[in-house]
Structures are given as C-alpha cells and as structure tokens.
Design an enzyme around this catalytic site. Structure first.
Site, PDB file in Angstrom:
ATOM      1  CG  PHE A 122     -19.231  -8.532  10.140  1.00 52.39           C
ATOM      2  CD1 PHE A 122     -19.785  -8.405  11.305  1.00 52.39           C
ATOM      3  CD2 PHE A 122     -19.146  -7.720   9.103  1.00 52.39           C
ATOM      4  CE1 PHE A 122     -20.471  -7.838  11.019  1.00 52.39           C
ATOM      5  CE2 PHE A 122     -19.956  -6.387   9.775  1.00 52.39           C
ATOM      6  CZ  PHE A 122     -20.826  -6.639   9.742  1.00 52.39           C
ATOM      7  CG  LEU A 124     -23.234  -7.195   6.220  1.00 51.90           C
ATOM      8  CD1 LEU A 124     -24.965  -7.214   6.580  1.00 51.90           C
ATOM      9  CD2 LEU A 124     -22.592  -5.435   6.987  1.00 51.90           C
ATOM     10  N   PRO A 127     -24.140 -12.338  -1.998  1.00 52.00           N
ATOM     11  CG  PRO A 127     -24.174 -14.403  -3.266  1.00 52.00           C
ATOM     12  CD  PRO A 127     -24.189 -14.397  -2.086  1.00 52.00           C
ATOM     13  CD  GLN A 336       5.684   8.782 -12.112  1.00 50.28           C
ATOM     14  OE1 GLN A 336       4.689   7.868 -12.051  1.00 50.28           O
ATOM     15  NE2 GLN A 336       5.933   8.761 -12.895  1.00 50.28           N
ATOM     16  N   GLY A 339      10.097   4.693  -9.440  1.00 48.62           N
ATOM     17  CA  GLY A 339      10.235   4.641 -10.885  1.00 48.62           C
ATOM     18  C   GLY A 339       9.948   3.353 -11.884  1.00 48.62           C
ATOM     19  N   GLY A 340      11.353   2.859 -12.018  1.00 43.48           N
ATOM     20  CA  GLY A 340      11.504   1.361 -12.722  1.00 43.48           C
ATOM     21  C   GLY A 340      11.179   0.603 -11.964  1.00 43.48           C
ATOM     22  CD  GLU A 363     -13.951  -3.604   8.636  1.00 39.47           C
ATOM     23  OE1 GLU A 363     -14.046  -2.534   9.851  1.00 39.47           O
ATOM     24  OE2 GLU A 363     -13.231  -4.338   8.646  1.00 39.47           O
ATOM     25  CB  THR A 365     -17.357   1.793  -1.872  1.00 38.99           C
ATOM     26  OG1 THR A 365     -18.661   1.911  -1.209  1.00 38.99           O
ATOM     27  CG2 THR A 365     -17.421  -0.217  -2.138  1.00 38.99           C
ATOM     28  CD  GLU A 367     -17.605   5.061  -4.998  1.00 41.54           C
ATOM     29  OE1 GLU A 367     -17.091   3.873  -4.459  1.00 41.54           O
ATOM     30  OE2 GLU A 367     -16.288   4.899  -5.602  1.00 41.54           O
TER      31      GLU A 367
END
Ligand code: COS
Length: 380
Positions: A122, A124, A127, A336, A339-340, A363, A365, A367
């Site tokens: 697709f 769309l 740049p 978390q 952990g490590g 697809e 953001t 926002e």
C-alpha cells in the site's frame, strides 16, 4: 463468511499451534538474519494466511472482521515481523481492491493475492506526506490510454517483495487535498518502477519497508481503482479496517508478554520468595491484565459493528489508539518485571519492547487517531 463455532475454533487452534510450534522458536534467528525463512512463508501460504480477508470466491478464507481479529490475537503471540509477511495481503495492500475493485480487476489479481503468489503493498506515505496524507505529491497524469506516474513513496511495507502496489497519486495537480487524488493498481514489472533498499529499523527485523520510485510509469486506465478523485477516500476506508487489524495484533502481543511475565514472576526468586508474591509486581501484572482485557473488548466490539455494516471510523481509531498505547505500557512493565533479564536479549522481552513501538506510528499515529476520534465526535 461467518464461520460456525467449530470451524472457527479449528482455525484458531491451527494458527495457535503454528505460531507456538513453528514461529516462536525461530524469532531470534529471524531478527538476527532480518529475514523470515522460505519454509515459514510457504507454510503461511499453505495455511491460507495470505488470504484471510480475501472473499472465498477468489480463493481466500473470507473471514469476517471479528474472525480476522481473533486470528490477529493469535498472530500477536509471536514476533510481529512474521505477520508483516502476509499482513499487507490481508489488510492495506488488498482491501482497496476488495472494496473498490471492478469484477475484472478482482478476477485478475485476488486469486494470486489469496494464495500469496502475489504479494501486495500500500503506497500512500511520501517523504513530504506522512500524517498529512491528503497532500501526496506523486502525480498520475492522463496520457491517452494510460496515466503516467511520477514521484516517490516512503516506508512502504513489503515494497521489496511486492508484485502489486495500491498507489495513491494526484491526478489533478490543480486540486489541493484529498479530492485531487486517485488510487491505482500498479504491478511491479511496469517500466520505470523501482524500489530502494530496506530501511534499518528499531525493531521488527524480518519485516521490511522501502522507498518506491515512479519514473514515467505508464499505468493503463483500467488499473485505476474507483473513480478519479476518489483515491483518498479509498485510502481512508482501507485504513479504517487496517487499524482494527493492527489493534488485534497489539492485543495478541500483550497477551504473550503477560503470560511470559506471570511465568517469570513465579520462577524468579528474590528475598527468598518468588517475585510474584510481591505486591508491586502484582500491581504491574494486574494493570497489564486490565488494560489488555479492555483493548480486546474494544477490538471485538468494533469488529462486530463493522461486520454488522456500521461505519467504524471512530471505533477503529479508538481501538488502534488504545491497543497500541496499551501494548507499549505492557512491554515496558515486562522489561521492569524481568529486570536485567528483560534488558538483555536472552528472553526476547527487549526485542518485543522495540517491536511494538511502531504500532503507535504506522497506519496513523496516536495523534492522528485522536484527531479522527475528535472529528467523528463533533460531526453533526
Ligand atoms: N472514510 C471515508 N471517507 C473519509 C474518511 C473515512 N475514514 N476519512 C476522511 N474521509 C473523506 C472526508 O469525508 C472528506 O471528504 P469530502 O472532501 O467529500 O468532505 C475527505 O475524505 C477528506 O477528509 P479530511 O478533510 O478529514 O482530510 P484531512 O486532510 O483533514 O486528513 C486525516 C484526514 C488526517 C485523518 C488523514 O490524512 C489521515 O488519516 N492521516 C494519517 C494517514 C495514515 O494513517 N498514514 C499511515 C500510512 S499507511 S501505513
């Protein structure tokens, strides 16, 4: 077609076993090699995954949106790079054709799309046209029995493998915005079409995005999808559907991460007891479970509404917004809890943490989803 309960259960079981027995074991290798092995692609084709959403009359499974989302929940249980191999055929690469194609266009391409022989893309984004997708600059100027395409597209999923592109291009350069844009089915082998090298990315290694270039590509007029000037609407309706599919995959990844976390928290001992017995770990698990449940419920509700013929522009945006943000939080908590061990590559948690970041971007953001939701709310 709506599957009966037994057929649906069989399909989901087949996908679940394929994901857990075949794909999950090779996740690290795929990420390392930045390629999904041919045998896995072949099995995806044989299972019908390329044709999940293609109508049965063209050789696909013709799933309802609800069933497609249920499959999406299963597909999310392994690296999302696998889904990307056939994701464009199921979603944004094929749905313009399914929804707006002429009988001739469908008969020509859809059987190959369903079988996976034809990989679709697709095109769309450009740049200079990302979130503002109505501002595409690629032109398609009518010349006799063809449109001549010139311009460039950016970050196009599967462009390196695609045989067929749905391209949004400006047929009327005098008209700014969406109404000057038309959609085209553009086979890869047309003279003047080329693709760039796959981009190096933060995650989802094995899935590829590239530039696509059009240098005087002559596209026959019979390859126009929909009417002249309808291309932006085609793209938006394709995305309404695609956003729901992506939301379902987000839910699947979250479920997998939660399962991994519960298992690890039960095994890992600190201060003489499994870390699962600590309330601060429990709180993280409970938050992840609650949010994943909410997202899953939203996705299924929106999918059912779409299957019932309702416009789900707002619901799809809500589901995509919530599910993609949710899986980001779940992945963060997973690091978390581990952990490590979550930060190192050993358990694949850091890889999924990187993989899911794109869900909040492609697809549309987060926002843009908020903008779509608010606009729909304010429509009279
Ligand atoms: N379904 C049908 N028609 C739609 C639609 C939808 N979901 N969304 C918009 N349209 C129509 C509008 O009704 C309008 O039609 P009229 O000109 O007849 O009034 C036309 O399309 C233009 O819509 P609008 O004015 O809302 O366009 P905008 O330029 O303001 O932008 C946003 C709309 C920002 C929502 C759109 O550009 C968008 O979704 N951007 C993100 C793109 C994206 O997801 N990119 C990811 C790349 S693909 S992986």
């Amino acid at each position: 077609m709506a599957y009966d309960a037994e057929t649906r259960a069989q399909l989901l079981d087949t996908v679940r076993r394929f994901v857990s027995e075949k794909l999950r074991p090779i996740e690290a290798e795929v990420a390392e090699n930045d390629a999904v092995p041919e045998w896995a692609l072949k099995e995806m084709r044989e299972l019908g995954l390329y044709g999940l959403s293609i109508p049965e009359e063209y050789g696909g499974l013709g799933l309802t949106m609800e069933d497609e989302c249920l499959v999406g929940f299963e597909l999310g249980r392994c690296s999302p790079a696998f889904r990307s191999a056939f994701g464009t055929n199921v979603g944004i690469g094929s749905q313009g054709l399914v929804m707006f194609g002429t009988p001739e266009q469908k008969a020509k391409y859809l059987p190959g799309v369903a079988s996976g022989e034809i990989v679709t893309s697709f095109a769309l984004t450009e740049p200079e046209a990302g979130s503002d997708s109505a501002s595409v600059r690629t032109t398609a100027i009518r010349d006799g029995d063809a449109y001549v395409l010139n311009g460039a597209k950016r970050y196009i999923t599967n462009a390196n493998k695609a045989h067929l592109f749905t391209v949004m291009a400006r047929t009327n350069p005098d008209v700014k915005g969406g109404s000057g844009v038309s959609a085209f089915l553009v086979p890869r082998d047309l003279k003047g079409l080329s693709t760039g090298k796959p981009e190096k990315k933060m995650g989802q290694q094995g899935a590829h995005i590239c530039d696509v270039y059009f240098d005087n590509v002559r596209v026959p007029i019979e390859n126009r999808l929909g009417e002249e000037g309808q291309g932006f609407r085609v793209a938006m309706q394709v995305l309404d559907r695609g956003r729901l599919h992506i939301a379902s995959v987000c839910c699947g990844v979250a479920e997998r991460l939660i399962e991994d976390c519960v298992k690890y928290a039960a095994e890992r001992k600190q201060f003489g007891q499994p870390i699962a017995s600590f309330q601060m770990i429990q709180a993280m698990l409970a938050d992840s479970r609650t949010e994943a449940y909410a997202a899953r419920t939203m996705v299924l509700d929106a999918a059912k509404k779409r299957d019932a013929g309702q416009n789900v522009t707002m619901e799809a945006a809500c589901a995509k917004l919530y599910a993609s943000e949710m899986v980001g939080r779940v992945a963060d908590r997973a690091v978390q809890i581990f952990g490590g061990a979550g930060y190192t590559a050993d358990h694949g948690i850091e890889r999924l943490y990187r993989d899911v970041r794109i869900f909040r971007i492609y697809e549309g953001t987060s926002e843009i989803q908020r903008l779509v939701i608010a606009r729909e709310m304010m429509k009279g």
